[in-house]
Write a protein that holds these residues in place. Structure first.
Motif, mmCIF file in Angstrom:
data_model
loop_
_atom_site.group_PDB
_atom_site.id
_atom_site.type_symbol
_atom_site.label_atom_id
_atom_site.label_comp_id
_atom_site.label_asym_id
_atom_site.label_seq_id
_atom_site.Cartn_x
_atom_site.Cartn_y
_atom_site.Cartn_z
ATOM 1 N N VAL A 9 4.582 8.759 20.054
ATOM 2 C CA VAL A 9 5.045 8.656 18.672
ATOM 3 C C VAL A 9 5.678 7.280 18.536
ATOM 4 O O VAL A 9 6.347 6.798 19.468
ATOM 5 C CB VAL A 9 6.063 9.764 18.312
ATOM 6 C CG1 VAL A 9 5.383 11.113 18.254
ATOM 7 C CG2 VAL A 9 7.210 9.803 19.314
ATOM 8 N N GLY A 10 5.444 6.618 17.422
ATOM 9 C CA GLY A 10 5.931 5.254 17.335
ATOM 10 C C GLY A 10 6.034 4.724 15.928
ATOM 11 O O GLY A 10 5.687 5.389 14.947
ATOM 12 N N ILE A 11 6.507 3.482 15.847
ATOM 13 C CA ILE A 11 6.640 2.751 14.599
ATOM 14 C C ILE A 11 6.065 1.363 14.822
ATOM 15 O O ILE A 11 6.249 0.774 15.892
ATOM 16 C CB ILE A 11 8.116 2.700 14.139
ATOM 17 C CG1 ILE A 11 8.222 2.013 12.776
ATOM 18 C CG2 ILE A 11 9.006 2.039 15.185
ATOM 19 C CD1 ILE A 11 9.610 2.144 12.162
ATOM 20 N N ALA A 12 5.344 0.833 13.821
ATOM 21 C CA ALA A 12 4.637 -0.426 14.018
ATOM 22 C C ALA A 12 4.673 -1.269 12.750
ATOM 23 O O ALA A 12 3.921 -1.001 11.796
ATOM 24 C CB ALA A 12 3.183 -0.169 14.433
ATOM 25 N N PRO A 13 5.539 -2.291 12.686
ATOM 26 C CA PRO A 13 5.452 -3.273 11.596
ATOM 27 C C PRO A 13 4.115 -4.019 11.682
ATOM 28 O O PRO A 13 3.595 -4.242 12.777
ATOM 29 C CB PRO A 13 6.630 -4.217 11.860
ATOM 30 C CG PRO A 13 7.531 -3.464 12.787
ATOM 31 C CD PRO A 13 6.653 -2.569 13.605
ATOM 32 N N PHE A 14 3.568 -4.413 10.534
ATOM 33 C CA PHE A 14 2.256 -5.063 10.537
ATOM 34 C C PHE A 14 2.200 -6.181 9.497
ATOM 35 O O PHE A 14 2.992 -6.232 8.544
ATOM 36 C CB PHE A 14 1.139 -4.060 10.296
ATOM 37 C CG PHE A 14 1.243 -3.321 8.986
ATOM 38 C CD1 PHE A 14 0.797 -3.883 7.798
ATOM 39 C CD2 PHE A 14 1.797 -2.045 8.938
ATOM 40 C CE1 PHE A 14 0.901 -3.209 6.598
ATOM 41 C CE2 PHE A 14 1.913 -1.354 7.742
ATOM 42 C CZ PHE A 14 1.463 -1.938 6.568
ATOM 43 N N LEU A 15 1.233 -7.062 9.689
ATOM 44 C CA LEU A 15 0.937 -8.153 8.762
ATOM 45 C C LEU A 15 -0.575 -8.302 8.705
ATOM 46 O O LEU A 15 -1.240 -8.317 9.753
ATOM 47 C CB LEU A 15 1.575 -9.458 9.231
ATOM 48 C CG LEU A 15 1.232 -10.723 8.424
ATOM 49 C CD1 LEU A 15 1.807 -10.620 7.015
ATOM 50 C CD2 LEU A 15 1.759 -11.971 9.134
ATOM 51 N N GLY A 16 -1.123 -8.399 7.489
ATOM 52 C CA GLY A 16 -2.566 -8.476 7.374
ATOM 53 C C GLY A 16 -3.022 -9.264 6.164
ATOM 54 O O GLY A 16 -2.212 -9.643 5.299
ATOM 55 N N THR A 17 -4.317 -9.499 6.093
ATOM 56 C CA THR A 17 -4.900 -10.206 4.955
ATOM 57 C C THR A 17 -6.307 -9.689 4.694
ATOM 58 O O THR A 17 -7.034 -9.309 5.630
ATOM 59 C CB THR A 17 -4.942 -11.723 5.221
ATOM 60 O OG1 THR A 17 -5.477 -12.384 4.073
ATOM 61 C CG2 THR A 17 -5.789 -12.058 6.425
ATOM 62 N N ASN A 18 -6.695 -9.630 3.422
ATOM 63 C CA ASN A 18 -8.042 -9.280 2.992
ATOM 64 C C ASN A 18 -8.582 -10.395 2.100
ATOM 65 O O ASN A 18 -7.813 -11.044 1.381
ATOM 66 C CB ASN A 18 -8.061 -7.968 2.203
ATOM 67 C CG ASN A 18 -7.688 -6.771 3.051
ATOM 68 O OD1 ASN A 18 -7.975 -6.739 4.245
ATOM 69 N ND2 ASN A 18 -7.060 -5.775 2.448
ATOM 70 N N VAL A 19 -9.881 -10.589 2.122
ATOM 71 C CA VAL A 19 -10.543 -11.553 1.252
ATOM 72 C C VAL A 19 -11.653 -10.820 0.496
ATOM 73 O O VAL A 19 -12.534 -10.208 1.114
ATOM 74 C CB VAL A 19 -11.129 -12.736 2.047
ATOM 75 C CG1 VAL A 19 -11.878 -13.679 1.101
ATOM 76 C CG2 VAL A 19 -10.036 -13.488 2.785
ATOM 77 N N PHE A 20 -11.600 -10.888 -0.856
ATOM 78 C CA PHE A 20 -12.616 -10.225 -1.662
ATOM 79 C C PHE A 20 -13.932 -10.991 -1.599
ATOM 80 O O PHE A 20 -13.967 -12.210 -1.785
ATOM 81 C CB PHE A 20 -12.157 -10.123 -3.120
ATOM 82 C CG PHE A 20 -11.238 -8.970 -3.387
ATOM 83 C CD1 PHE A 20 -11.757 -7.715 -3.658
ATOM 84 C CD2 PHE A 20 -9.862 -9.141 -3.368
ATOM 85 C CE1 PHE A 20 -10.919 -6.645 -3.911
ATOM 86 C CE2 PHE A 20 -9.019 -8.086 -3.620
ATOM 87 C CZ PHE A 20 -9.540 -6.826 -3.887
ATOM 88 N N ILE A 21 -15.011 -10.271 -1.347
ATOM 89 C CA ILE A 21 -16.364 -10.813 -1.423
ATOM 90 C C ILE A 21 -16.977 -10.475 -2.778
ATOM 91 O O ILE A 21 -17.625 -11.299 -3.417
ATOM 92 C CB ILE A 21 -17.231 -10.257 -0.286
ATOM 93 C CG1 ILE A 21 -16.630 -10.663 1.068
ATOM 94 C CG2 ILE A 21 -18.668 -10.757 -0.398
ATOM 95 C CD1 ILE A 21 -17.349 -10.067 2.247
#
Length: 237
Positions: free
Chosen positions: A168-180
């Motif tokens: 069981v855990g916790i995970a901060p995240f950072l992401g990016t998407n690019v629209f096609i």
């Protein structure tokens, strides 16, 4: 005067089209994700050649195994609002490996089976700039892993390993998407996993009818960055 009016009308229509395009590329919709994680992990398991009473065979050290990863398929959905999104996802991985001979070991067989499941739930905040979406947030997660391996030689020696692990855990995240397209984007993200893990393992070694068994419950904490390579295809409805 007529030419000026035509130019003004053309400029106004252009501005309207640009505004519509900016409004089109947004995430204020339901988003479905299909992704592959740990795509750069080529050989996630490395067996150890172990010598028991002069007989060599493969086995897995749990302390080493627990930090290994394997490619996995992830399915997810995000429910967007003007400020961010509630996100849910689940990932699955399965691996089989077998070998009949190893080095100087003749009539040798080794089989390994690994299955893992992870469920995530979290929230993200995002910023859309044209076709680019930058997002960050935090996930809560639960995972289960089952591992079995067995090796045998022609001189009546066997080795078996069994591991069941929960986290069981916790995970901060950072992401990016690019629209096609207006309803299609591709993206990537990275997390910092912080997990409490618990479970049990059992190792049994047998040579000519003499067995030695090591069985133990375990628990502890694990922190790491991941996945090792992540790409997602995102659909918006």
């Amino acid at each position: 005067m007529k030419k000026v009016m035509i130019c003004c009308a053309f400029a106004l229509s252009s501005i309207t089209l640009l505004a519509q395009e900016k409004a089109t590329y947004n995430t204020n919709k339901t988003e479905v994700n299909i992704a592959v994680a740990n795509i750069f992990v080529k050989s996630p398991y490395y067996p150890i050649l172990y010598n028991f009473n002069g007989i060599e065979y493969l086995w897995y050290d749990y302390d080493y195994l627990k930090v290994q990863r394997s490619p996995e398929v992830l399915l997810g959905v995000k429910f967007h609002n003007p400020n961010g999104a509630v996100r849910l996802s689940a990932s699955f991985n399965h691996r089989n490996y077998s070998v009949d001979e190893l080095g100087n070991l003749n009539n040798y067989s080794f089989n390994m089976n690994h299955t893992g499941l992870r469920i995530n739930a979290g929230y993200e905040w995002n910023k859309t700039i044209g076709r680019l979406v930058i997002y960050y947030g935090c996930d809560l997660s639960y995972s289960y892993m089952n591992f079995n391996s067995k090796s045998e030689t022609d001189i009546n020696s066997t080795s078996e390993s069994k591991i069941n692990q929960n986290t069981v855990g916790i995970a901060p995240f950072l992401g990016t998407n690019v629209f096609i397209l207006p309803n299609l984007s591709v993206g990537t993200e990275v997390k910092f996993f912080n997990e409490y893990l618990f479970g049990n393992y059992k190792d049994t070694y047998t040579v000519s009818g003499n067995s030695n068994t090591d069985e133990e419950d375990f628990s502890g904490f694990n922190s790491y960055f991941g996945p090792v390579g992540f790409i997602s295809i995102n659909l918006y409805f």
